[in-house]
Write an enzyme that holds these catalytic residues in place. Structure first.
Site, PDB file in Angstrom:
ATOM      1  N   ASP A 103      44.405  40.334  31.570  1.00  0.00           N
ATOM      2  CA  ASP A 103      43.690  40.995  29.609  1.00  0.00           C
ATOM      3  C   ASP A 103      43.319  42.284  30.319  1.00  0.00           C
ATOM      4  O   ASP A 103      43.760  43.425  29.446  1.00  0.00           O
ATOM      5  CB  ASP A 103      42.032  40.541  30.276  1.00  0.00           C
ATOM      6  CG  ASP A 103      41.319  40.739  31.936  1.00  0.00           C
ATOM      7  OD1 ASP A 103      42.066  41.373  32.639  1.00  0.00           O
ATOM      8  OD2 ASP A 103      40.676  40.219  31.532  1.00  0.00           O
ATOM      9  N   ARG A 171      39.805  35.226  39.982  1.00  0.00           N
ATOM     10  CA  ARG A 171      38.774  35.926  40.110  1.00  0.00           C
ATOM     11  C   ARG A 171      37.496  36.023  39.607  1.00  0.00           C
ATOM     12  O   ARG A 171      36.808  35.455  40.401  1.00  0.00           O
ATOM     13  CB  ARG A 171      39.063  37.435  38.755  1.00  0.00           C
ATOM     14  CG  ARG A 171      39.107  38.850  39.002  1.00  0.00           C
ATOM     15  CD  ARG A 171      39.710  39.615  37.988  1.00  0.00           C
ATOM     16  NE  ARG A 171      41.059  39.783  38.288  1.00  0.00           N
ATOM     17  CZ  ARG A 171      41.575  40.891  38.924  1.00  0.00           C
ATOM     18  NH1 ARG A 171      40.740  41.464  39.597  1.00  0.00           N
ATOM     19  NH2 ARG A 171      43.062  40.909  38.425  1.00  0.00           N
ATOM     20  N   LYS A 213      32.787   7.835  54.601  1.00  0.00           N
ATOM     21  CA  LYS A 213      33.929   9.177  54.509  1.00  0.00           C
ATOM     22  C   LYS A 213      34.247   9.545  55.828  1.00  0.00           C
ATOM     23  O   LYS A 213      33.224   9.795  56.945  1.00  0.00           O
ATOM     24  CB  LYS A 213      34.233   9.639  53.489  1.00  0.00           C
ATOM     25  CG  LYS A 213      33.690   9.398  51.904  1.00  0.00           C
ATOM     26  CD  LYS A 213      33.414  10.281  51.164  1.00  0.00           C
ATOM     27  CE  LYS A 213      34.846  10.947  50.887  1.00  0.00           C
ATOM     28  NZ  LYS A 213      34.737  11.344  49.254  1.00  0.00           N
TER      29      LYS A 213
HETATM   30  O1  F6P Z   1      44.403  38.282  39.114  1.00  0.00           O
HETATM   31  C1  F6P Z   1      45.226  37.579  40.324  1.00  0.00           C
HETATM   32  C2  F6P Z   1      44.522  37.641  41.302  1.00  0.00           C
HETATM   33  O2  F6P Z   1      45.503  36.532  42.149  1.00  0.00           O
HETATM   34  C3  F6P Z   1      43.046  36.633  40.897  1.00  0.00           C
HETATM   35  O3  F6P Z   1      42.446  35.900  41.836  1.00  0.00           O
HETATM   36  C4  F6P Z   1      42.606  37.603  42.675  1.00  0.00           C
HETATM   37  O4  F6P Z   1      40.700  38.389  42.586  1.00  0.00           O
HETATM   38  C5  F6P Z   1      43.257  39.024  42.362  1.00  0.00           C
HETATM   39  O5  F6P Z   1      44.383  38.919  41.216  1.00  0.00           O
HETATM   40  C6  F6P Z   1      43.831  39.163  43.702  1.00  0.00           C
HETATM   41  O6  F6P Z   1      44.162  40.877  43.276  1.00  0.00           O
HETATM   42  P1  F6P Z   1      45.249  41.475  44.473  1.00  0.00           P
HETATM   43  O7  F6P Z   1      46.833  40.963  44.728  1.00  0.00           O
HETATM   44  O8  F6P Z   1      45.258  43.020  44.068  1.00  0.00           O
HETATM   45  O9  F6P Z   1      45.108  41.675  45.790  1.00  0.00           O
END
Ligand code: F6P
Length: 319
Positions: A103, A171, A213
């Site tokens: 995005d 994220r 379990k």
């Molecule tokens: O947007 C992809 C992502 O891997 C997210 O899942 C994660 O929060 C973020 O990027 C991590 O960012 P960086 O690689 O900058 O630590």
């Protein structure tokens, strides 16, 4: 149209290379020249680019990461940075740009559009949080990586009769957690989109122990809670032997799945077709098994809906 540019931006995603390859080869097939910008918008601001040939994208379809390198480029967010980028665009002689990213990268593409320069987008992020496409490039590989990790942790969890809290990326979205949790048979899946109650999670764990379990996996999306904190709470409330695994960037690496390569190839080719048909300001997406384009503003207008039916199914199956 004579010459187009391509860049990868934001967090890398497995399959981005396949997308770059598709853009370069489809464009050359139609007689266009292609310029590759390095490090995302940083390359646009600082003039880091070179011409790409058929051979520039040879032997990359199976590689994770991105050969064009990527970055989150704060300079481009400033008006001065954008002016510099427009100067580099003029210097490179490109007529349009293909942006592969998430995005934030599409917001950059919209800024170029606003300045009168044509851009199209290919969704590339493991988070799968872009609306108007069922899948973004990299999601399937990340889910497979996470599922593979669950399988492995399960072995040791069973041997020691432990609870494992596994934290996955995403994220602010829980798509990776849901898909990997469903595929990996997690006992509970905590995502930002659905409110959760840790007491319920603990009750579920205790019910599991009562019926014999030997282990439990709690999958936590990073946007829902900290895996460490959840594990601490579970330990305190249940006194069960609990461990934490934070998958982190392991999810983002490795060879892309066949699905991601096919998706990237189709979307890369579609992005070039879109430009050739005179359209821009749009993202190419994959909806109901078909390539569909949608405007950047529509794609970014709202949060991608969370598949609550799948979430309910995962909860039922983990009873
Ligand atoms: O947007 C992809 C992502 O891997 C997210 O899942 C994660 O929060 C973020 O990027 C991590 O960012 P960086 O690689 O900058 O630590």
């Amino acid at each position: 149209m004579r010459r187009i540019g391509v860049l990868t931006s934001g967090g890398d995603a497995p399959g981005m290379n396949a997308a770059v390859r598709a853009v370069v080869r489809k464009a050359i097939y139609h007689g266009l020249e292609v310029v590759g910008f390095r490090r995302g918008y940083h390359g646009l601001v600082y003039g880091e680019y070179s011409f790409m040939q058929l051979g520039s994208v040879a032997d990359i379809i199976h590689r994770g990461g991105t050969v064009l390198l990527t970055a989150r480029a704060p300079e481009f967010l400033e008006p001065e940075g954008r002016q510099k980028a427009l100067g580099i665009i003029r210097e490179s002689g490109i007529d349009a740009l293909v942006v592969i990213g998430g995005d934030g990268s599409f917001r950059g593409a919209m800024a170029l559009e606003k300045a009168g320069f044509p851009a199209v987008g290919i969704p590339g992020t493991i988070d799968n949080d872009i609306d108007r496409t069922d899948y973004s490039v990299g999601f399937d590989t990340a889910v497979n990586n996470a599922t593979d990790a669950i399988n492995k942790v399960r072995d040791t969890a069973t041997s020691h009769e432990r609870v494992y809290v596994m934290e996955v990326m995403g994220r602010t979205a829980g798509h990776i957690a849901l898909a990997a949790g469903l595929a990996g048979g997690a006992e509970s899946i905590l995502v930002p989109e659905v409110p959760f109650d840790l007491d319920e999670v603990c009750e579920r764990l205790q019910r599991g122990v009562k019926r014999g379990k030997l282990h439990s996996i709690i999958l936590v999306a990073e946007g829902a809670a900290s895996g460490l904190k959840v594990a601490e709470e579970i330990k305190e409330r249940t006194e069960m032997d609990t461990r934490v695994t934070i998958l982190g960037h392991l999810q983002r690496g490795g060879t892309p799945t066949a699905f991601d390569r096919m998706l990237a190839s189709r979307l890369g080719a579609a992005a070039v077709d879109l430009l050739l048909s005179g359209c821009h300001g749009q993202m190419v997406g994959f909806v109901d098994n078909t390539v569909k384009s949608t405007t950047f503003s529509e794609a970014l207008a709202k949060q991608k809906p969370f598949p609550e039916d799948l979430y309910r199914l995962a909860t039922i199956l983990a009873i």
